[in-house]
Design an enzyme around this catalytic site. Structure first.
Site, PDB file in Angstrom:
ATOM      1  CB  CYS A   1      -0.957   0.001   1.185  1.00 17.05           C
ATOM      2  SG  CYS A   1      -0.169  -0.208   2.781  1.00 17.05           S
TER       3      CYS A   1
ATOM      4  CD  GLU B   1       4.403  -1.845   2.392  1.00 14.82           C
ATOM      5  OE1 GLU B   1       4.050  -3.025   2.277  1.00 14.82           O
ATOM      6  OE2 GLU B   1       3.612  -0.917   2.612  1.00 14.82           O
TER       7      GLU B   1
END
Length: 216
Positions: free
Chosen positions: A25, A27
């Protein structure tokens, strides 16, 4: 931005940095060579802990330092300074937890299949959950940052700047979860600036808190 951020870490060679990849999402990591874990540091909890002098309203435990009676703060700067003390404490707690328990996941949930495809697990003879990967990232994430900025902005404007709400009344409303105090809830919602609307007051608080968190 990402290349510059990885360079600041100081241990990644340039060719590895240029090959970074997104992983999920938000990183990023070095693909095929990274064990990535993360954990939250709750911004809104830090606001709550300032208001409750370090005590959790949910558990009743002392989960942060006593930063003093918020009614004694002479200005919003004092409140914001106390917030940063609470944030420091939560960041340290996150780091201490990682350092204390790293490797314990191997005892209950090793990942042998994924370890086969991750350098240098086979070469080291270690599962990725016990430090086999070439790079190990444990990222702290500040959660609820937009709501945190909104809450700080509401306190700044309505408690300190306009003196529309006292800390006593705010404490009462929070203790009652605004039951019977709907008018105050609507005032907090509608008369304070909200992040994301090109308002320098609340956007500035967002930038201040985020920059401080990254620095710490």
């Amino acid at each position: 931005i990402f290349v510059a951020a990885y360079q600041k870490l100081g241990f990644l060679p340039p060719e590895e940095i240029r090959g970074y990849s997104n992983d999920g999402c938000w990183e990023t990591l070095i693909p095929g060579k990274t064990e990535f874990r993360w954990g939250p540091v709750h911004g809104l909890k830090c606001v709550e802990l300032v208001l409750a002098r370090g005590r959790s309203r949910v558990t009743g435990r002392q989960e942060g330092p006593d930063t003093g009676d918020p009614r004694a703060f002479g200005s919003f700067d004092g409140f914001l300074a106390a917030f940063k003390v609470q944030l420091d404490h939560q960041v340290k707690a996150f780091i201490d937890t990682v350092r204390t328990y790293y490797g314990s996941l191997y005892e209950i949930a090793p990942e042998p299949l994924m370890s086969c495809f991750l350098e240098d697990c086979i070469g080291r003879g270690r599962d990725l959950t016990e430090g086999g990967a070439r790079y190990i990232f444990h990222a702290a994430v500040i959660s609820g940052i937009a709501n945190t900025a909104d809450s700080l902005a509401a306190i700044k404007r309505l408690v300190f700047d306009q003196r529309h709400v006292t800390f006593d009344r705010l404490e009462e409303a929070l203790a009652r979860d605004f039951e019977g105090m709907e008018t105050l809830r609507q005032v907090l919602i509608n008369r304070a600036p909200k992040y994301g609307n090109d308002n320098d007051d609340v956007d500035g608080l967002m930038a201040d808190v985020t920059s401080y968190f990254v620095e710490r």
